[in-house]
Design a protein around this motif. Structure first.
Motif, PDB file in Angstrom:
ATOM      1  N   TYR A   1       0.798  -1.228   0.000  1.00 29.10           N
ATOM      2  CA  TYR A   1       0.000   0.000   0.000  1.00 29.10           C
ATOM      3  C   TYR A   1       0.832   1.280   0.000  1.00 29.10           C
ATOM      4  O   TYR A   1       0.287   2.367  -0.141  1.00 29.10           O
ATOM      5  CB  TYR A   1      -0.953  -0.014   1.210  1.00 29.10           C
ATOM      6  N   GLN A   2       2.145   1.149   0.142  1.00 29.48           N
ATOM      7  CA  GLN A   2       2.984   2.350   0.125  1.00 29.48           C
ATOM      8  C   GLN A   2       2.963   3.073  -1.227  1.00 29.48           C
ATOM      9  O   GLN A   2       2.945   4.305  -1.255  1.00 29.48           O
ATOM     10  CB  GLN A   2       4.412   2.002   0.554  1.00 29.48           C
ATOM     11  N   PRO A   3       2.921   2.369  -2.370  1.00 28.93           N
ATOM     12  CA  PRO A   3       2.803   3.103  -3.637  1.00 28.93           C
ATOM     13  C   PRO A   3       1.506   3.904  -3.751  1.00 28.93           C
ATOM     14  O   PRO A   3       1.424   4.855  -4.521  1.00 28.93           O
ATOM     15  CB  PRO A   3       2.857   1.989  -4.695  1.00 28.93           C
ATOM     16  N   SER A   4       0.491   3.531  -2.973  1.00 28.90           N
ATOM     17  CA  SER A   4      -0.779   4.267  -2.962  1.00 28.90           C
ATOM     18  C   SER A   4      -0.806   5.359  -1.912  1.00 28.90           C
ATOM     19  O   SER A   4      -1.813   6.057  -1.769  1.00 28.90           O
ATOM     20  CB  SER A   4      -1.939   3.289  -2.711  1.00 28.90           C
ATOM     21  N   GLY A   5       0.294   5.499  -1.155  1.00 30.10           N
ATOM     22  CA  GLY A   5       0.401   6.607  -0.219  1.00 30.10           C
ATOM     23  C   GLY A   5       0.401   6.240   1.244  1.00 30.10           C
ATOM     24  O   GLY A   5       0.552   7.128   2.091  1.00 30.10           O
ATOM     25  N   PHE A   6       0.258   4.961   1.596  1.00 27.42           N
ATOM     26  CA  PHE A   6       0.283   4.607   3.015  1.00 27.42           C
ATOM     27  C   PHE A   6       1.674   4.836   3.587  1.00 27.42           C
ATOM     28  O   PHE A   6       2.644   4.175   3.224  1.00 27.42           O
ATOM     29  CB  PHE A   6      -0.120   3.146   3.222  1.00 27.42           C
ATOM     30  N   GLY A   7       1.801   5.815   4.454  1.00 24.29           N
ATOM     31  CA  GLY A   7       3.081   6.154   5.060  1.00 24.29           C
ATOM     32  C   GLY A   7       4.036   6.884   4.153  1.00 24.29           C
ATOM     33  O   GLY A   7       5.158   7.200   4.562  1.00 24.29           O
ATOM     34  N   THR A   8       3.623   7.177   2.908  1.00 25.45           N
ATOM     35  CA  THR A   8       4.510   7.853   1.954  1.00 25.45           C
ATOM     36  C   THR A   8       3.891   9.134   1.390  1.00 25.45           C
ATOM     37  O   THR A   8       4.526   9.825   0.601  1.00 25.45           O
ATOM     38  CB  THR A   8       4.856   6.919   0.775  1.00 25.45           C
ATOM     39  N   ALA A   9       2.663   9.449   1.771  1.00 25.33           N
ATOM     40  CA  ALA A   9       2.001  10.663   1.258  1.00 25.33           C
ATOM     41  C   ALA A   9       2.444  11.880   2.052  1.00 25.33           C
ATOM     42  O   ALA A   9       2.416  11.875   3.280  1.00 25.33           O
ATOM     43  CB  ALA A   9       0.478  10.510   1.346  1.00 25.33           C
ATOM     44  N   GLY A  10       2.890  12.912   1.352  1.00 25.51           N
ATOM     45  CA  GLY A  10       3.172  14.181   2.018  1.00 25.51           C
ATOM     46  C   GLY A  10       4.524  14.309   2.679  1.00 25.51           C
ATOM     47  O   GLY A  10       4.768  15.264   3.414  1.00 25.51           O
ATOM     48  N   GLY A  11       5.432  13.362   2.477  1.00 23.53           N
ATOM     49  CA  GLY A  11       6.765  13.481   3.040  1.00 23.53           C
ATOM     50  C   GLY A  11       6.920  12.747   4.364  1.00 23.53           C
ATOM     51  O   GLY A  11       5.988  12.127   4.883  1.00 23.53           O
ATOM     52  N   LYS A  12       8.101  12.829   4.928  1.00 26.07           N
ATOM     53  CA  LYS A  12       8.472  12.024   6.090  1.00 26.07           C
ATOM     54  C   LYS A  12       7.603  12.296   7.310  1.00 26.07           C
ATOM     55  O   LYS A  12       7.113  11.359   7.952  1.00 26.07           O
ATOM     56  CB  LYS A  12       9.943  12.263   6.437  1.00 26.07           C
ATOM     57  N   LEU A  13       7.389  13.554   7.674  1.00 21.21           N
ATOM     58  CA  LEU A  13       6.625  13.865   8.879  1.00 21.21           C
ATOM     59  C   LEU A  13       5.202  13.330   8.778  1.00 21.21           C
ATOM     60  O   LEU A  13       4.705  12.681   9.706  1.00 21.21           O
ATOM     61  CB  LEU A  13       6.609  15.373   9.140  1.00 21.21           C
ATOM     62  N   THR A  14       4.555  13.589   7.648  1.00 20.61           N
ATOM     63  CA  THR A  14       3.195  13.077   7.461  1.00 20.61           C
ATOM     64  C   THR A  14       3.183  11.559   7.482  1.00 20.61           C
ATOM     65  O   THR A  14       2.281  10.943   8.049  1.00 20.61           O
ATOM     66  CB  THR A  14       2.598  13.595   6.138  1.00 20.61           C
TER      67      THR A  14
END
Length: 320
Positions: free
Chosen positions: A100-113
């Motif tokens: 799910y990381q390519p869909s943005g889980f834990g990877t959306a919006g940069g490191k802090l987000t």
């Protein structure tokens, strides 16, 4: 003599490399492979981000959330009094998250987000699988991932209203299982269809495989309950923009509304309830342990869903 010594050193170094690369999932950062498609930068980044996407251009979860942090968050899960000793581990979480990381889980919006989203997701997980009550050793927030299933279900959670779409399998029980426990035959059926597994006939698969137990929870986090509604991921990272009706219903972007998406009015719109406060407390505690700090969580009206009207009232909620 020197030749034998050098050969011994080389063998030792080779063994170390094998151990590091083969067994340690938190290996050093992989440099993204970049391509431009229609002016848009897309990246592919090792096994955690093997599909090209914008999100794969960011750091992946294992870059900023490592084994020792997982151990700190779930410090009591393997104590003798826990009920799922040896089941949950860091590798299973990262393996499940990779899908799910390519869909943005834990990877959306940069490191802090990304760090905040991991803490938010695991805050739900910790609260829903905790056996840390009262004066538990280490404090009540240290006991997440104590369970992987409901131990003494009072019923089999078979809803015959879904006998045409998700008929109950003879002898199967659809009680709570997983990192964010799912209940009822229709939820097992829908989740199984999404993951291409026969969970309707074999709900026990979830309690037998930790990667699957995390994967079912992450799928729910990333997937709207109904069309034209946001997922928990969407409301947390800001992909969702509240409508006028959402504003009137006191639903806002942030952590509080993730509880609304996942649990509806079993948790939200009930005032200052213990169930809601437990989830919030786990989230804040995990933010601190991950080094982000609870001050990054936002104000109380973002954290809470105490006054929110449910997206899907009563029986439409996805979890118990």
């Amino acid at each position: 003599m020197e030749a034998k010594y050098c050969w011994s050193v080389l063998l030792t170094l080779a063994l170390i490399l094998v151990l590091v690369n083969g067994d340690d999932i938190e290996s050093s950062s992989v440099k993204p492979v970049v391509k431009i498609v229609k002016g848009q930068k897309l990246c592919q980044k090792g096994w955690e981000c093997k599909r090209y996407s914008q999100h794969c251009c960011n750091e992946t979860i294992s870059d900023y959330f490592q084994t020792y942090q997982f151990e700190n968050l779930f410090a009591k899960r393997n104590t003798p009094v826990a009920h799922a000793v040896g089941f949950w581990d860091y590798r299973s979480f990262i393996t499940a998250a990779a899908e799910y990381q390519p869909s943005g889980f834990g990877t959306a919006g940069g490191k802090l987000t990304g760090m905040k989203e991991v803490a938010a997701f695991l805050g739900h997980v910790g609260s829903k699988t905790s056996c840390g009550y009262g004066v538990a050793t280490g404090g009540p927030l240290a006991w997440g991932l104590c369970y992987n299933k409901e131990l003494s279900p009072e019923k089999d959670y078979c809803n015959e209203d879904f006998k045409l779409t998700y008929p109950c399998s003879p002898g199967a029980s659809y009680h709570g299982r997983g990192a964010i426990p799912i209940y009822w035959n229709y939820n097992y059926g829908e989740t199984g269809e999404a993951l291409k597994l026969d969970l309707l006939n074999h709900p026990e698969y979830i309690e037998q495989n930790a990667t699957l137990a995390f994967q079912t929870a992450i799928w729910r986090w990333m997937t709207p309950i109904k069309k034209h509604q946001p997922s928990a991921h969407d409301v947390f990272v800001g992909n969702w923009k509240p409508t006028k009706n959402d504003t009137l219903s006191k639903r806002v972007t942030g952590f509080g509304t993730t509880m609304n998406v996942l649990y509806g009015d079993s948790v939200c719109g009930q005032g200052d309830s213990d169930s809601m406060n437990s989830i919030i407390s786990h989230y804040l505690y995990y933010l601190d342990l991950m080094g982000v700090g609870r001050e990054e969580a936002g104000p109380h009206d973002v954290l809470s869903c105490a006054e929110q009207a449910a997206f899907n009232p009563s029986s439409s909620s996805s979890s118990s």
